[in-house]
Design an enzyme around this catalytic site. Sequence first.
Site: not given
Ligand code: GLN
Length: 758
Positions: A16, A18, A480, A690
Amino acid sequence: MAKIHNLGFPRIGKKRELKYLLEDFWNDQISQSALTEKTSALWHENLAAQANLDCVPVGDFSLYDHVLDTSFMVGNVPSRFKRNTNDSLLQYFTAARGTAQQGDCGCAHAAEMTKWFDTNYHYIVPEIDASTSFSLNAAPLLKAVKAARCQGHDVKPVILGPVTYLWLSRTVDNTEPLDYLRDLLPVYKALLDALSGLGVEWVQIDEPALTNTLPVAWQLGYQFAYEYLKREDINTLLTTYFGSLKDNFDMVAGLPVAGFHLDVTRGTDEADQLANQLRASQVLSVGVIDGRNVWKAPLDQIFQWLSPLNEKLGNRLWLAPSCSLLHVPVDVQSETRLPAVIKDKLAFATQKLDELVLLKKALTNQDASLPGNDRAVRFARQPAVSANNILLNGQDATLLTRATSFTRRYELQQAALNLPVLPTTTIGSFPQTAEIRQARLRYKRGQLPAPDYEAFIKKQIAHCIKTQEALGLDVLVHGEAERNDMVEYFGEKLTGVAVTSFGWVQSYGSRCVKPPLIHDDVKRHAPLTTSWIAHAQSLTDKPVKGMLTGPVTILNWSFVRDDLARADVAQQIGFAIREEVQELEAQGTKIIQVDEAALREGLPLRQEETETYLTWAVNAFKLCTSGVKPATQIHTHMCYSEFSDIRDAIINMDADVITIEAARSQHTILALFSGQGYPNAIGPGVYDIHSPVCPTQQALRELTEYLTDNFDISRLWINPDCGLKTRTWPQVTAALQAMVDATKHARERLSGRQKNSA
Ligand code: GLN
Ligand code: ZN
């Protein structure tokens, strides 16, 4: 003697390089001249890796995206990207990424990005409107041609064809992209003049739109374009890939070009037919090595098919990968940790070119002693769906359907969960801090013992739960922290799936993904997530969602074995996830979310194939989720808003609650899903995760009001529009606090309304 060539090489480098160069440049760590110099060195390495071919592609390398390169080449650069600078490189990165503070005067939002056909590569969408005028800037391409020749390479410039360029464009007024063809073609003609002036013999013109279902006007557009570009002084190789030509075949075969490239990995009939129809001087290039997959090719079978063609066409037969090798990792040799049995099955870009060399040698010497491939499937045949595929043949409907209707289920669920009206939740992930990534890395390298790593993750979970309780969210998640990636995590835990160390492919710009390899039957040999969820639930009285990635998303974001139908692989993953769902339920998890972020991505390019795909894809989800009690609530999440072509499929999934990306497209979502449009519960994302900017209280209140006015409030949820892993903790807490406050406000407004009407 057959000639071997390549359509395009991965740009990112073995490790990677680049990505790191681009990020260093964007972060002001290296100068523009250093960027130019070092990326040029990387490109030369890529050329060197292709030196055994009869000619190398030039123009396939890109600092960000080849469609964006094309926009600059044809002078289609919207003025907002030129406002602050005359430097074309800075304009280029502005188009790709926008400028920092959007909304301020003088700043520009990035161009839109979307998927390149049915791949996971994203291109920058060209913008066109009535004010667009095209003009040629061929300098970068011509320079590359000269530079590659200086290294002694025989070069074949690669350009994106004019019709596909327009096919991928979006007009921002009411005009039609195809209407710009007449204006665009002179630029292409001038480009061919310039290349011819350099003595270029062959130019590869990529027209992958030809494997899509094309309206008649576009078919006519092709005829017009290639009639217009017809010439004697330079040879054009009309290049198509990602499938067969089907109803475009006759039109394509009649185009006045010097040669054709066909993707034969999904069928050889069209190539055989075209070989019979070629005009005396025309060339046929056959894409025999699969550029979309990582498995070694069945060279013996390919040889069998090629031999007669080789006899017939001689040096008018060319061999190549099916498409650009952009979609596969660079070099298997970088993989030092994969078991030999798996590594032995693999061919990345470098190995795929070696396969071409082997094929050419064998054809030249009439020596058929080529390595085979012990897989059952024949070259260029799709593996048939197995006879007992539950997803497609409808047998065993009980496995795929919940026994109770949504209305009844939802009553039971909401009563058991004791949730307020407009329940608030999040999509799953919380910030992946540097500390978390560091710990995971140390654990993987054996520097952090498993019990310590586990304790570390549990601490993260505790922090996440405490924060959500303090914010006043209703349905919590564990955050997560243990997942590097929503697919790779499951890839590491399932039997039959392997993960690589350097198997990166470009997703967009500097972003790469590392798809797991599904190389064998997928099975669940141990729990995947249960202990994390149990730990999270032990810390709170509020419900914690179990969080899983769905089978279709795992499939669509992996490299999949090619000896089994995708529907069969989806079924195997479906059973594995189903087991996990049931084990979560058994341990007391009351809400289980199965994310299908990539369901839409798998849609075939051909309309006639979409129905079958949607049938097995939806059923794979239902296979996972239909085995639970009525009171267990199933959620799903999808991160896009273009649902118009798959709304029925979404409804058929029959999730109790779906959370979707909607913050940037409320109106579309409303049109499709409000009122009777969607029968189950829905959480249209209320802010765009985002963006680092915190949504204002005012914006959130307006949006919530808009939603409560238009949706059935008993089935409405409030949540962000995607996972929060890319944000920082301060950003996340501020935004979620604002979301919770706006929801409280909405609840008060609604109960006031109820009182008034009483
Ligand atoms: N459960 C995932 C998260 O919250 C869903 C991510 C996604 O939709 N790309 O990161
Ligand atoms: Zn998402």
